[in-house]
Design an enzyme around this catalytic site. Sequence first.
Site, PDB file in Angstrom:
ATOM      1  N   HIS A   1      47.503  -7.724 128.273  1.00 35.77           N
ATOM      2  CA  HIS A   1      48.034  -6.486 128.861  1.00 35.77           C
ATOM      3  C   HIS A   1      47.843  -5.247 127.995  1.00 35.77           C
ATOM      4  O   HIS A   1      48.419  -4.214 128.266  1.00 35.77           O
ATOM      5  CB  HIS A   1      49.515  -6.617 129.232  1.00 35.77           C
ATOM      6  CG  HIS A   1      49.803  -7.784 130.111  1.00 35.77           C
ATOM      7  ND1 HIS A   1      49.149  -8.023 131.288  1.00 35.77           N
ATOM      8  CD2 HIS A   1      50.681  -8.806 129.959  1.00 35.77           C
ATOM      9  CE1 HIS A   1      49.612  -9.140 131.835  1.00 35.77           C
ATOM     10  NE2 HIS A   1      50.529  -9.641 131.046  1.00 35.77           N
TER      11      HIS A   1
ATOM     12  N   PRO B   1      60.825   2.694 130.655  1.00 39.00           N
ATOM     13  CA  PRO B   1      60.860   4.118 130.405  1.00 39.00           C
ATOM     14  C   PRO B   1      61.562   4.943 131.466  1.00 39.00           C
ATOM     15  O   PRO B   1      61.109   5.021 132.608  1.00 39.00           O
ATOM     16  CB  PRO B   1      59.380   4.507 130.362  1.00 39.00           C
ATOM     17  CG  PRO B   1      58.616   3.276 130.707  1.00 39.00           C
ATOM     18  CD  PRO B   1      59.563   2.297 131.261  1.00 39.00           C
ATOM     19  N   GLU B   2      62.636   5.557 131.086  1.00 36.81           N
ATOM     20  CA  GLU B   2      63.156   6.708 131.816  1.00 36.81           C
ATOM     21  C   GLU B   2      62.905   7.891 130.888  1.00 36.81           C
ATOM     22  O   GLU B   2      62.249   7.749 129.864  1.00 36.81           O
ATOM     23  CB  GLU B   2      64.641   6.520 132.150  1.00 36.81           C
ATOM     24  CG  GLU B   2      64.843   5.406 133.172  1.00 36.81           C
ATOM     25  CD  GLU B   2      66.214   5.439 133.834  1.00 36.81           C
ATOM     26  OE1 GLU B   2      66.763   6.532 133.987  1.00 36.81           O
ATOM     27  OE2 GLU B   2      66.721   4.370 134.177  1.00 36.81           O
TER      28      GLU B   2
END
Length: 269
Positions: free
Chosen positions: A90, A2-3
């Site tokens: 996760h 993620p940007e």
Amino acid sequence: MPELPEVETTRRGIEPHLLGRQITRVIARRDKLRWAIPQEVITLKNARIQAIHRRSKYLLFDVGRGQMLVHLGMTGNLRILPADTPPQKHDHIDWQLDNGQCLRFHDPRRFGAVLWNPAGQPHPLLQHLGPEPLEQDFTAAYMHQQAKGRRVAIKSFLMNAKIVVGVGNIYAQESLFLAGINPKTPAGRISLARWQRLVSAIKQVLTNALEAGGTSFSDFLNADGKPGYFEQQLNVYGRAGKPCHQCGHPIRQIKQGQRSTCYCTQCQR
DNA sequence: ATCGGGACCTGCTTGC
DNA sequence: TGCAAGCAGGTCCCGA
């Protein structure tokens, strides 16, 4: 993953499934990610999701009594799933909803975070953040002013969230290529004219990436793993040794502040 | 004040 | 083939 474009793509993807929904139960399968998961979040029963904003790379969920913050770190993602979907490795947190669905946070590397803001109080991590790169107040004049006297490399400067938020390693490199600027140039030595080119390159790169749905991102709604399509537009990131799209010269890779940087020694001066 | 480096984690790729 | 090192899209905090 993620940007800024990926985080905003996530926000837009989950928002229609969450607005107005009530959280019926929170399942936290561990007590901390990057930081401890606040009690206020774990006990968020019967809270209604009123709005989902984004500031920098934080997703902000308004739930009346306060605001829940989610940061995806390097490897986090949020998906909407039927609440009875068995959790995978996760899958750290589920927010179960009143329609049988749940919002699920998955983050192998656990650099992500879930935080809490009491109503009316800004979170300490959100103070001191620079402007949003796609807003009006992110200008060449502002950056030129901020960079005065700074000797840090322009690439590291762009990734400093106190100066401007949301420009991560991929898009910093791509913007510098578009603007024709060597990533090692000291920030304070960039002329106003070059800042104009660079600021518009940043806006353009982020806008294009947003339109493409991010660089590479799994779909939020199902597990099909639909990728983002910006990857096809990358000029330098991840292209070390490959020919420059503009001049054919091989792309060089260096290290800056522990992070790799790719650039064209011919096109970027 | 500014800057660089270490730290937090897991998993995939690379090279010996 | 096997194993260890290296590397990955973030960012806070510390010491120089």
